[in-house]
Design a protein around this motif. Structure first.
Motif, PDB file in Angstrom:
ATOM      1  N   ARG A   1     -22.649  -2.757   7.767  1.00 29.53           N
ATOM      2  CA  ARG A   1     -22.176  -1.663   6.918  1.00 29.53           C
ATOM      3  C   ARG A   1     -22.221  -0.330   7.668  1.00 29.53           C
ATOM      4  O   ARG A   1     -21.266   0.453   7.634  1.00 29.53           O
TER       5      ARG A   1
ATOM      6  N   THR B   1     -26.430  -7.585   7.755  1.00 30.53           N
ATOM      7  CA  THR B   1     -25.458  -7.014   6.830  1.00 30.53           C
ATOM      8  C   THR B   1     -25.580  -5.497   6.760  1.00 30.53           C
ATOM      9  O   THR B   1     -24.582  -4.776   6.710  1.00 30.53           O
TER      10      THR B   1
ATOM     11  N   SER C   1     -13.694  -8.923  -2.482  1.00 33.17           N
ATOM     12  CA  SER C   1     -14.541  -9.935  -1.847  1.00 33.17           C
ATOM     13  C   SER C   1     -14.110 -11.339  -2.257  1.00 33.17           C
ATOM     14  O   SER C   1     -14.110 -12.270  -1.438  1.00 33.17           O
TER      15      SER C   1
ATOM     16  N   SER D   1     -21.278 -11.349   3.832  1.00 30.63           N
ATOM     17  CA  SER D   1     -22.637 -11.817   3.542  1.00 30.63           C
ATOM     18  C   SER D   1     -22.610 -13.221   2.936  1.00 30.63           C
ATOM     19  O   SER D   1     -23.372 -14.109   3.358  1.00 30.63           O
ATOM     20  N   ARG D   2     -21.732 -13.455   1.973  1.00 30.92           N
ATOM     21  CA  ARG D   2     -21.646 -14.771   1.334  1.00 30.92           C
ATOM     22  C   ARG D   2     -21.107 -15.823   2.308  1.00 30.92           C
ATOM     23  O   ARG D   2     -21.605 -16.959   2.343  1.00 30.92           O
TER      24      ARG D   2
ATOM     25  N   GLN E   1     -19.800  -7.668   1.104  1.00 34.53           N
ATOM     26  CA  GLN E   1     -20.190  -8.745   0.194  1.00 34.53           C
ATOM     27  C   GLN E   1     -19.596 -10.086   0.623  1.00 34.53           C
ATOM     28  O   GLN E   1     -20.294 -11.108   0.626  1.00 34.53           O
TER      29      GLN E   1
ATOM     30  N   ASP F   1     -17.489  -2.108   0.497  1.00 33.37           N
ATOM     31  CA  ASP F   1     -18.314  -3.026  -0.295  1.00 33.37           C
ATOM     32  C   ASP F   1     -17.730  -4.435  -0.396  1.00 33.37           C
ATOM     33  O   ASP F   1     -18.458  -5.423  -0.199  1.00 33.37           O
TER      34      ASP F   1
END
Length: 266
Positions: free
Chosen positions: A254, A250, A164, A129-130, A126, A122
Protein backbone atom coordinates in the motif's frame (compact mmCIF):
# COMPACT_ATOMS: atom_id res chain seq x y z
CA UNK A 1 53.78 22.48 -21.21
CA UNK A 2 53.02 24.51 -18.08
CA UNK A 3 52.36 27.61 -20.19
CA UNK A 4 49.86 25.72 -22.33
CA UNK A 5 48.17 24.40 -19.23
CA UNK A 6 47.92 27.88 -17.68
CA UNK A 7 46.65 29.30 -20.96
CA UNK A 8 43.94 26.63 -21.01
CA UNK A 9 42.92 27.52 -17.44
CA UNK A 10 42.62 31.20 -18.36
CA UNK A 11 40.19 30.35 -21.13
CA UNK A 12 38.20 27.98 -18.90
CA UNK A 13 34.85 29.73 -18.41
CA UNK A 14 31.59 29.12 -16.58
CA UNK A 15 30.11 27.80 -19.82
CA UNK A 16 32.80 25.11 -19.92
CA UNK A 17 31.93 24.08 -16.37
CA UNK A 18 28.25 23.81 -17.29
CA UNK A 19 29.16 21.82 -20.39
CA UNK A 20 31.16 19.30 -18.35
CA UNK A 21 28.42 18.99 -15.71
CA UNK A 22 25.71 18.42 -18.31
CA UNK A 23 27.78 15.75 -20.07
CA UNK A 24 28.45 14.08 -16.69
CA UNK A 25 24.71 14.11 -15.87
CA UNK A 26 23.91 12.68 -19.30
CA UNK A 27 26.41 9.84 -18.88
CA UNK A 28 25.11 9.13 -15.38
CA UNK A 29 21.52 9.07 -16.64
CA UNK A 30 22.41 6.68 -19.45
CA UNK A 31 24.26 4.44 -17.00
CA UNK A 32 21.25 4.30 -14.63
CA UNK A 33 19.01 3.51 -17.56
CA UNK A 34 21.02 0.56 -18.88
CA UNK A 35 22.81 -0.77 -15.78
CA UNK A 36 20.44 -3.73 -15.29
CA UNK A 37 20.16 -4.72 -18.95
CA UNK A 38 22.21 -6.29 -21.71
CA UNK A 39 22.79 -2.78 -23.05
CA UNK A 40 25.44 -2.03 -20.42
CA UNK A 41 27.69 -4.75 -21.84
CA UNK A 42 27.16 -3.46 -25.38
CA UNK A 43 27.84 0.09 -24.22
CA UNK A 44 31.09 -0.97 -22.53
CA UNK A 45 32.10 -2.93 -25.66
CA UNK A 46 31.62 0.14 -27.86
CA UNK A 47 33.56 2.25 -25.36
CA UNK A 48 36.48 -0.23 -25.44
CA UNK A 49 36.50 -0.12 -29.26
CA UNK A 50 36.61 3.68 -29.13
CA UNK A 51 39.59 3.63 -26.74
CA UNK A 52 41.41 1.14 -28.98
CA UNK A 53 40.70 3.40 -31.96
CA UNK A 54 42.28 6.36 -30.16
CA UNK A 55 45.36 4.29 -29.30
CA UNK A 56 45.65 3.09 -32.91
CA UNK A 57 45.39 6.72 -34.07
CA UNK A 58 48.18 7.66 -31.67
CA UNK A 59 50.53 5.03 -33.13
CA UNK A 60 49.42 5.90 -36.69
CA UNK A 61 48.43 2.37 -37.70
CA UNK A 62 46.59 3.54 -40.79
CA UNK A 63 44.85 0.36 -41.97
CA UNK A 64 43.53 -0.63 -38.55
CA UNK A 65 42.66 2.99 -37.83
CA UNK A 66 40.66 3.20 -41.07
CA UNK A 67 38.74 0.00 -40.24
CA UNK A 68 37.91 1.15 -36.71
CA UNK A 69 37.06 4.63 -37.98
CA UNK A 70 34.50 3.18 -40.38
CA UNK A 71 33.00 1.17 -37.53
CA UNK A 72 32.77 4.26 -35.31
CA UNK A 73 31.28 6.35 -38.11
CA UNK A 74 28.21 4.08 -38.32
CA UNK A 75 28.05 3.75 -34.56
CA UNK A 76 25.13 6.15 -34.20
CA UNK A 77 22.89 4.02 -36.42
CA UNK A 78 24.05 0.88 -34.64
CA UNK A 79 23.26 2.45 -31.25
CA UNK A 80 19.74 3.35 -32.36
CA UNK A 81 19.11 -0.26 -33.41
CA UNK A 82 20.78 -1.92 -30.42
CA UNK A 83 19.44 0.44 -27.76
CA UNK A 84 15.94 0.83 -29.19
CA UNK A 85 14.14 -0.40 -26.02
CA UNK A 86 16.28 1.78 -23.77
CA UNK A 87 15.88 4.85 -25.99
CA UNK A 88 12.11 4.35 -26.03
CA UNK A 89 12.01 4.01 -22.26
CA UNK A 90 14.19 7.13 -21.84
CA UNK A 91 11.94 9.21 -24.08
CA UNK A 92 8.83 7.99 -22.24
CA UNK A 93 10.33 8.96 -18.91
CA UNK A 94 11.51 12.29 -20.26
CA UNK A 95 8.09 13.07 -21.63
CA UNK A 96 6.07 12.16 -18.55
CA UNK A 97 8.09 12.32 -15.33
CA UNK A 98 8.96 16.03 -15.17
CA UNK A 99 5.26 16.94 -15.01
CA UNK A 100 4.53 14.30 -12.40
CA UNK A 101 7.42 14.67 -10.01
CA UNK A 102 7.64 18.42 -9.60
CA UNK A 103 4.08 18.95 -8.43
CA UNK A 104 4.41 22.58 -9.54
CA UNK A 105 3.04 22.24 -13.04
CA UNK A 106 -0.66 21.58 -12.63
CA UNK A 107 -1.97 22.81 -15.97
CA UNK A 108 -2.25 19.29 -17.34
CA UNK A 109 -3.92 18.03 -14.19
CA UNK A 110 -6.78 20.49 -14.58
CA UNK A 111 -7.52 19.21 -18.07
CA UNK A 112 -6.75 15.56 -17.38
CA UNK A 113 -9.40 12.98 -18.23
CA UNK A 114 -8.53 11.33 -14.93
CA UNK A 115 -9.74 14.25 -12.88
CA UNK A 116 -12.93 12.36 -12.02
CA UNK A 117 -11.37 8.95 -12.57
CA UNK A 118 -8.83 8.73 -9.76
CA UNK A 119 -7.28 5.45 -8.70
CA UNK A 120 -8.52 3.84 -5.49
CA UNK A 121 -5.90 1.57 -3.94
CA UNK A 122 -8.16 -0.26 -1.46
CA UNK A 123 -9.70 -2.68 -4.02
CA UNK A 124 -6.22 -3.57 -5.32
CA UNK A 125 -4.76 -4.14 -1.85
CA UNK A 126 -7.74 -6.24 -0.74
CA UNK A 127 -7.67 -8.37 -3.88
CA UNK A 128 -3.90 -8.94 -3.68
CA UNK A 129 -4.15 -9.87 -0.01
CA UNK A 130 -6.86 -12.48 -0.66
CA UNK A 131 -5.17 -13.86 -3.78
CA UNK A 132 -1.92 -14.14 -1.83
CA UNK A 133 -3.66 -16.23 0.85
CA UNK A 134 -5.22 -18.55 -1.74
CA UNK A 135 -2.09 -18.60 -3.95
CA UNK A 136 -3.98 -17.25 -6.93
CA UNK A 137 -1.55 -16.03 -9.58
CA UNK A 138 -2.13 -12.44 -10.72
CA UNK A 139 -0.47 -9.71 -12.77
CA UNK A 140 -1.87 -6.17 -12.51
CA UNK A 141 -0.46 -3.28 -14.55
CA UNK A 142 -0.96 0.40 -13.75
CA UNK A 143 -0.35 3.02 -16.42
CA UNK A 144 1.26 6.31 -15.36
CA UNK A 145 0.76 8.41 -18.47
CA UNK A 146 2.50 6.28 -21.09
CA UNK A 147 0.51 4.80 -23.95
CA UNK A 148 -0.38 1.17 -23.19
CA UNK A 149 -2.76 0.72 -26.13
CA UNK A 150 -0.39 -1.80 -27.74
CA UNK A 151 -0.69 -3.89 -24.59
CA UNK A 152 -4.46 -3.56 -24.13
CA UNK A 153 -5.02 -4.44 -27.80
CA UNK A 154 -3.56 -7.90 -27.14
CA UNK A 155 -6.22 -8.73 -24.54
CA UNK A 156 -9.95 -8.60 -23.96
CA UNK A 157 -11.51 -5.18 -23.38
CA UNK A 158 -13.27 -4.98 -20.02
CA UNK A 159 -13.77 -1.26 -19.30
CA UNK A 160 -15.34 -1.79 -15.89
CA UNK A 161 -15.05 -0.04 -12.55
CA UNK A 162 -12.15 -1.31 -10.48
CA UNK A 163 -13.18 -3.57 -7.60
CA UNK A 164 -11.55 -6.29 -5.53
CA UNK A 165 -14.27 -8.80 -6.42
CA UNK A 166 -13.78 -8.23 -10.14
CA UNK A 167 -9.99 -8.61 -9.89
CA UNK A 168 -10.36 -11.86 -7.95
CA UNK A 169 -12.92 -13.15 -10.44
CA UNK A 170 -10.69 -12.37 -13.42
CA UNK A 171 -7.68 -14.18 -11.93
CA UNK A 172 -9.65 -17.19 -10.67
CA UNK A 173 -7.91 -20.09 -12.39
CA UNK A 174 -11.03 -21.54 -14.02
CA UNK A 175 -12.01 -18.30 -15.78
CA UNK A 176 -10.97 -17.70 -19.42
CA UNK A 177 -9.38 -14.33 -18.51
CA UNK A 178 -7.02 -15.49 -15.75
CA UNK A 179 -3.97 -15.84 -18.03
CA UNK A 180 -2.06 -12.68 -18.87
CA UNK A 181 -2.21 -9.24 -17.30
CA UNK A 182 -4.96 -6.88 -16.22
CA UNK A 183 -4.39 -3.23 -17.20
CA UNK A 184 -5.77 -0.58 -14.84
CA UNK A 185 -6.23 3.05 -15.86
CA UNK A 186 -7.52 5.38 -13.18
CA UNK A 187 -10.24 3.50 -11.29
CA UNK A 188 -11.18 1.34 -14.27
CA UNK A 189 -10.04 -2.05 -15.47
CA UNK A 190 -9.37 -1.42 -19.15
CA UNK A 191 -8.46 -4.91 -20.35
CA UNK A 192 -7.65 -8.43 -19.17
CA UNK A 193 -5.65 -11.38 -20.53
CA UNK A 194 -3.12 -8.94 -22.00
CA UNK A 195 0.22 -10.18 -23.32
CA UNK A 196 3.31 -8.39 -22.02
CA UNK A 197 6.85 -8.34 -23.45
CA UNK A 198 9.13 -10.75 -21.56
CA UNK A 199 12.40 -9.35 -20.20
CA UNK A 200 15.58 -10.69 -21.80
CA UNK A 201 17.82 -9.58 -18.93
CA UNK A 202 20.24 -12.51 -18.30
CA UNK A 203 20.69 -11.50 -14.65
CA UNK A 204 17.08 -12.26 -13.72
CA UNK A 205 16.62 -14.94 -11.07
CA UNK A 206 16.09 -18.18 -13.05
CA UNK A 207 13.46 -19.26 -10.52
CA UNK A 208 11.14 -16.42 -11.53
CA UNK A 209 8.08 -17.39 -13.54
CA UNK A 210 6.56 -15.88 -16.66
CA UNK A 211 4.44 -13.36 -14.74
CA UNK A 212 7.47 -11.82 -13.05
CA UNK A 213 9.50 -11.81 -16.29
CA UNK A 214 6.62 -10.17 -18.13
CA UNK A 215 6.24 -7.51 -15.45
CA UNK A 216 9.97 -6.78 -15.67
CA UNK A 217 9.83 -6.67 -19.46
CA UNK A 218 6.97 -4.16 -19.54
CA UNK A 219 8.47 -1.86 -16.91
CA UNK A 220 11.81 -1.88 -18.72
CA UNK A 221 10.10 -0.46 -21.81
CA UNK A 222 7.43 1.82 -20.29
CA UNK A 223 6.78 3.90 -17.17
CA UNK A 224 4.08 1.47 -16.00
CA UNK A 225 4.04 -0.20 -12.57
CA UNK A 226 3.12 -3.86 -12.07
CA UNK A 227 2.02 -5.97 -9.11
CA UNK A 228 2.57 -9.74 -9.26
CA UNK A 229 1.06 -12.41 -7.02
CA UNK A 230 2.93 -15.69 -7.25
CA UNK A 231 0.86 -18.79 -7.95
CA UNK A 232 3.51 -21.04 -6.36
CA UNK A 233 4.22 -19.18 -3.11
CA UNK A 234 1.49 -16.55 -2.82
CA UNK A 235 4.13 -13.85 -2.36
CA UNK A 236 3.47 -10.35 -3.67
CA UNK A 237 6.02 -8.44 -5.77
CA UNK A 238 6.07 -4.83 -6.91
CA UNK A 239 7.85 -4.05 -10.19
CA UNK A 240 8.89 -0.62 -11.50
CA UNK A 241 11.55 0.52 -14.03
CA UNK A 242 12.90 -3.00 -14.40
CA UNK A 243 13.41 -3.39 -10.63
CA UNK A 244 11.47 -5.82 -8.49
CA UNK A 245 10.63 -5.84 -4.78
CA UNK A 246 10.03 -9.44 -3.71
CA UNK A 247 7.71 -10.83 -1.07
CA UNK A 248 6.43 -7.52 0.29
CA UNK A 249 3.80 -7.26 3.01
CA UNK A 250 0.36 -5.84 2.28
CA UNK A 251 1.12 -2.72 4.32
CA UNK A 252 4.34 -2.15 2.38
CA UNK A 253 2.50 -2.72 -0.89
CA UNK A 254 0.00 0.00 0.00
CA UNK A 255 2.75 2.45 0.96
CA UNK A 256 5.11 1.78 -1.96
CA UNK A 257 2.40 1.51 -4.60
CA UNK A 258 0.83 4.66 -3.23
CA UNK A 259 4.09 6.57 -3.68
CA UNK A 260 4.57 5.35 -7.24
CA UNK A 261 0.99 6.18 -8.21
CA UNK A 262 0.52 9.27 -6.02
CA UNK A 263 -0.48 11.50 -8.94
CA UNK A 264 -3.30 9.14 -9.93
CA UNK A 265 -5.00 8.96 -6.53
CA UNK A 266 -7.83 11.03 -5.17
Amino acid sequence: MNLLFLKGLLHFSFVDVMDILLVALLIYGIFKLVKNTNAIRIFLGIFVIYIIWQVVELFQLRLLSDILGKFISIGVLALVVVFQPEIRRFLLLLGSRPFKDTGKISLFKHFSTRKHNMLQLDPVIQACSRMSQTKTGALIVFGRGGDLSEITDTGEKVNSTLSSALLETIFFKNTPLHDGAVVVDGNRIVAARCILPVSSNPDIDPNLGLRHRSALGLTELTDAVAVVVSEQTGSISLVESGNIQYNIATSDLRENLGKLLSDLQA
